[in-house]
Design an enzyme around this catalytic site. Structure first.
Site, PDB file in Angstrom:
ATOM      1  N   ASP A   1     -29.861  19.644  20.884  1.00  0.00           N
ATOM      2  CA  ASP A   1     -28.469  19.298  20.565  1.00  0.00           C
ATOM      3  C   ASP A   1     -28.193  17.809  20.624  1.00  0.00           C
ATOM      4  O   ASP A   1     -28.530  17.379  21.888  1.00  0.00           O
ATOM      5  CB  ASP A   1     -27.379  20.337  20.777  1.00  0.00           C
ATOM      6  CG  ASP A   1     -27.477  20.021  22.457  1.00  0.00           C
ATOM      7  OD1 ASP A   1     -26.475  19.428  22.973  1.00  0.00           O
ATOM      8  OD2 ASP A   1     -28.007  21.110  23.144  1.00  0.00           O
TER       9      ASP A   1
ATOM     10  N   ASP B   1     -18.378  25.104  19.809  1.00  0.00           N
ATOM     11  CA  ASP B   1     -18.536  24.618  21.267  1.00  0.00           C
ATOM     12  C   ASP B   1     -17.172  24.886  21.954  1.00  0.00           C
ATOM     13  O   ASP B   1     -16.272  24.208  22.236  1.00  0.00           O
ATOM     14  CB  ASP B   1     -19.009  23.245  21.401  1.00  0.00           C
ATOM     15  CG  ASP B   1     -19.351  22.658  22.795  1.00  0.00           C
ATOM     16  OD1 ASP B   1     -18.980  23.282  23.657  1.00  0.00           O
ATOM     17  OD2 ASP B   1     -19.558  21.496  22.851  1.00  0.00           O
TER      18      ASP B   1
ATOM     19  N   GLU C   1     -15.659  25.191  25.866  1.00  0.00           N
ATOM     20  CA  GLU C   1     -16.259  25.044  27.320  1.00  0.00           C
ATOM     21  C   GLU C   1     -15.106  24.387  27.858  1.00  0.00           C
ATOM     22  O   GLU C   1     -13.993  24.099  27.337  1.00  0.00           O
ATOM     23  CB  GLU C   1     -17.555  24.298  27.229  1.00  0.00           C
ATOM     24  CG  GLU C   1     -17.481  23.075  26.717  1.00  0.00           C
ATOM     25  CD  GLU C   1     -18.788  22.429  26.821  1.00  0.00           C
ATOM     26  OE1 GLU C   1     -19.166  22.133  28.138  1.00  0.00           O
ATOM     27  OE2 GLU C   1     -19.560  21.905  25.851  1.00  0.00           O
TER      28      GLU C   1
END
Length: 280
Positions: A79, A168, A170
Site C-alpha cells: 500500500d 482505513d 485507526e
C-alpha cells in the site's frame, strides 16, 4: 574586566547571573527533546492530509520483524500514499508484488496528488489494485466521506483488476485516538460510511484496522464481520488476535519497513483469491 570595590557582594552578583544562564540553557535543552514543543505550548501535530495507512500502528503497537515463510499460500501486496511519490511499479512487480492499495482521499479535504501515477501505474504493470480512504470521523459524517472517496478515485468496476475500496480506520494522528467519539458513536460513523459506499458502488468496503485500536474505540464490535473483509495491521510474525467477529483476515499488513517501497502485506490466499475479491 570589572573592578571589585570593597563592600560589593561579588559572589551573589555573579551567582545570580550564573543561575539565570543555567536556567536559560536548561530551557533550551528541554525544548529540543521529543514532544517538548507540545509540552511548552507549541504544536507538533502533523499537517492534515499527511496521514498514511499504518502510521498509528508503528506509534502504538510497534514495529516487529518480517514474518517467516510458511506453508500457507499468500500473495504479496503493497500500500502506498503520497509519501512514496512516483512509484517504480515495474520494480515492485518483478519483486513479486501482485496487488496494491493506493491512498485516494482523507476526510473531505485531501486528495493524494500522486494518485493517478500510483493507481494507474500499478494497473498498467498487471497488478490488481484498489484505493483506500483515511477516515477522520471528527471532521464530517461517514456518509459524506464515503461520497468524497467514491467521487475521487475510490469507486469500483468489475474489470477483474479493481479491488473494493478500503476504509482505513485507526489512531488519529491529529488528536485524540478515537477522534473524540464514544465507542457506540464510532460504530455508527463506520456503519454510515460502509452503507453509503455499498449504495454508491454495489460492493462492501474492506476495513483496515488494528485490533488494539478496534477494541479501544469500538468496544470490539463484531457486527461488520459478516460483510466486510478484514485487513489487519500487525507488525509481527503473525496476524495475532483479530477483532471480534472475524475468524480470519483477508489481508495482513505485516510491516512498514519492507524490502521495497511502501508498506507490505500478505493476501490470505493465492492470486486467484485476490481476483475473486476484485470480481465480487
Amino acid at each position: 574586566m570589572p573592578v571589585h570595590r570593597p563592600g560589593t557582594p561579588r559572589r551573589s552578583r555573579w551567582s545570580a547571573a550564573g543561575i539565570l544562564l543555567s536556567v536559560l540553557s536548561a530551557l533550551s535543552l528541554l525544548l529540543t527533546l521529543p514532544g517538548a514543543a507540545q509540552a511548552a505550548g507549541g504544536d507538533d501535530t502533523p499537517a492534515r492530509g499527511s496521514a498514511r495507512m499504518g502510521q498509528g500502528v508503528v506509534e502504538h503497537d510497534g514495529q516487529g520483524s518480517l514474518p517467516p515463510s510458511g506453508d500457507a499460500v499468500q500473495t504479496e501486496g503493497v500500500d502506498v500514499s503520497s509519501h512514496q511519490g512516483n512509484v517504480a511499479w515495474a520494480t515492485l512487480w518483478n519483486s513479486g508484488v501482485k496487488w496494491s492499495y493506493v491512498k485516494a482521499t482523507e476526510g473531505t479535504y485531501y486528495k493524494n496528488p500522486y494518485f493517478a501515477q500510483q493507481y494507474n501505474g500499478s494497473y498498467n504493470v498487471g497488478m490488481i489494485r484498489g484505493a483506500y480512504h483515511f477516515a477522520t470521523p471528527d471532521t464530517t459524517s461517514g456518509a459524506t466521506q464515503a461520497n468524497y472517496f467514491v467521487d475521487n478515485g475510490g469507486g469500483w468496476s468489475r474489470d477483474g483488476k479493481t479491488l473494493p475500496g478500503a476504509l482505513d480506520i485507526e489512531w488519529n494522528p491529529y488528536g485524540a485516538a478515537c477522534f473524540g467519539k464514544s465507542q457506540s458513536a464510532m460504530v455508527t460513523w463506520i456503519r454510515d460510511f460502509l452503507n453509503q459506499y455499498k449504495a454508491r458502488t454495489g460492493r462492501h468496503a474492506v476495513i483496515y484496522t488494528a485490533t488494539s485500536w478496534w477494541k479501544q474505540c469500538t468496544g470490539n464490535y463484531g457486527g461488520f464481520a459478516v460483510n466486510n473483509p478484514l485487513w489487519i495491521a500487525r507488525y509481527n510474525t503473525s496476524p495475532g488476535e483479530l477483532p471480534a467477529g472475524w475468524g480470519v483476515q483477508t489481508m495482513w499488513q505485516y510491516t512498514s519497513t519492507g524490502p521495497t517501497v511502501g508498506d507490505h502485506n500478505k493476501f490470505n490466499g493465492a492470486l486467484d483469491r485476490v481476483q475473486a475479491l476484485a470480481n465480487g
